[in-house]
Design an enzyme around this catalytic site. Sequence first.
Site, PDB file in Angstrom:
ATOM      1  N   ASN A 151      -1.583   1.583   5.694  1.00  0.00           N
ATOM      2  CA  ASN A 151      -0.456   0.856   5.100  1.00  0.00           C
ATOM      3  C   ASN A 151       0.158  -0.008   6.191  1.00  0.00           C
ATOM      4  OD1 ASN A 151       2.909   1.824   4.053  1.00  0.00           O
ATOM      5  ND2 ASN A 151       1.794  -0.044   3.654  1.00  0.00           N
ATOM      6  N   GLY A 182       1.603  -0.199  -4.921  1.00  0.00           N
ATOM      7  CA  GLY A 182       0.367  -0.957  -5.095  1.00  0.00           C
ATOM      8  C   GLY A 182      -0.294  -0.604  -6.403  1.00  0.00           C
ATOM      9  N   CYS A 217       0.799  -1.220   0.000  1.00  0.00           N
ATOM     10  CA  CYS A 217       0.000   0.000   0.000  1.00  0.00           C
ATOM     11  C   CYS A 217       0.830   1.267   0.000  1.00  0.00           C
ATOM     12  CB  CYS A 217      -0.872   0.076   1.254  1.00  0.00           C
ATOM     13  SG  CYS A 217      -2.041  -1.244   1.399  1.00  0.00           S
TER      14      CYS A 217
END
Length: 496
Positions: free
Chosen positions: A132, A54, A28
């Site tokens: 994240n 990502g 992420c």
Amino acid sequence: MTKSPMSLADAPKFYAHPFDDNKLKEECGIFGVTGVTDAANFVALGLHALQHRGQEAGGIVSHDPEDGFNSARRFGYVRDNFTKQSLMETLPGPLAIGHVRYSTAGSKGAAIRDVQPFFGEFSMGGAAVAHNGNITNAEALRRELTERGSIFSSSSDSECIIHLMARSLQRNIPERMEDALRRVEGAFSIVAMTRTKLIGVRDALGVRPLVLGKLGDGYALSSETCALDIIGAEYVREIEPGEMVVITGDEIESSYPFRKQSPRFCIFEHVYFSRPDSIIGGQSVYETRRQIGVELAREAPVDADLVCPVPDSGTPAAIGFSQESGIPYAMGIIRNQYMGRTFIEPTEQIRNMGVRLKLNVNRALIKGKRVILVDDSVVRGTTSRKIKEMILDAGAAEVHFRIASPPTAWPCFYGVDTPQREKLLAATMTEEEMREHLNVDSLKFISLDGLYRAVGEAKGRKASCPQYCDACFSGEYPVTPADMIEKGFVLKTAAE
Ligand code: SF4
């Protein structure tokens, strides 16, 4: 005689995808902006700069005093979705956050309901959260929450945060978030928003990155500094491990709501995940990677004619290796930067054609040469084998692999997609067995000590750095992966 056109079946030897199928994948990137008009446009740019963290999907939530909260979630690249005026017009307002995703928790190839940011409507107003990292006790939390009546709408571990916030008795959203995050174990960097506040939080170990930037009268929060650069924001500082910042207008309140612990930043961010033009802890990622190459050349010298990077992430380490060893640096493998993922379509033949367009060996350079290939990591080993075949087919006399990270022998449970332990080459083979398996003339990994030295020296220090998370190399997990142990994962024993 005219030769009939070659069919795909007659095509010469092609290669399976040599890059994207065999790397650890950061899952992420997160980004948030406040204090600008059309914050969502800035967030889209920031997410575009974080796309390497990502590529599966992205989402943006914005807030406008007149229009309230709005959101958009899409599969695919930011540039293919969040550049469309018709979409961006639906995301007005001076405050927005966003997320790009490669799933680690939740279902793979996930549904749109798994795409962040997640949103919750509380009695004191709405809040959106982008996460994240990875919550290592998410399954236990989810069980507890569902037993108490929570209804989950995604398979993501991150949704637990919204439900824990909903159950908190605190009077405002930042305090509810603090409450929620005290229940959460694992790694998290979070960007969140209310109607008026932009919030950034890092877990007490600071495993995943988060930085603060100044943008005109407003502020930005980002996984990496490269995304601040793209929107013209000035880097201010990192959010500290265990710190929460609440930004209201041009005021920043900072607090440390979690039990203090020694930081354990992910050392793999230096090796591979972060972009080389980012700054981590005040040091250039590019320079750290170059220094890793220097250290690798000191630890594992070899007689050869050329040092070639496996593009793109092996490049700075290959430059460092070449500088230290005096062996010329050369681009032995050329990657076509314009080759998108979408080109690689399902059938084997088409996929192989796509790969052929994606990379090529520089034959004229390689033929008859003893080649040192520098790569960032070996995960399953399939990539390295294919690259070696390509180089030998191009006429190389010898192939020597030098790897800019120690053997990856343990999975990551802190927000990085890793195969199961038995699929990691280094978990089942010694270095010599790996060399034989890859069928190369030599194979050497940088030592863990060497990696620590390189990270330290890049910062101008000789001593070892503060402790990092290095669990995927050492098997020493700074946070017990509770969910995985429940599923049968066995921690390192004293004998290993
Ligand atoms: S296990 Fe490896 S990839 Fe995961 S956080 Fe630790 S160092 Fe980073």
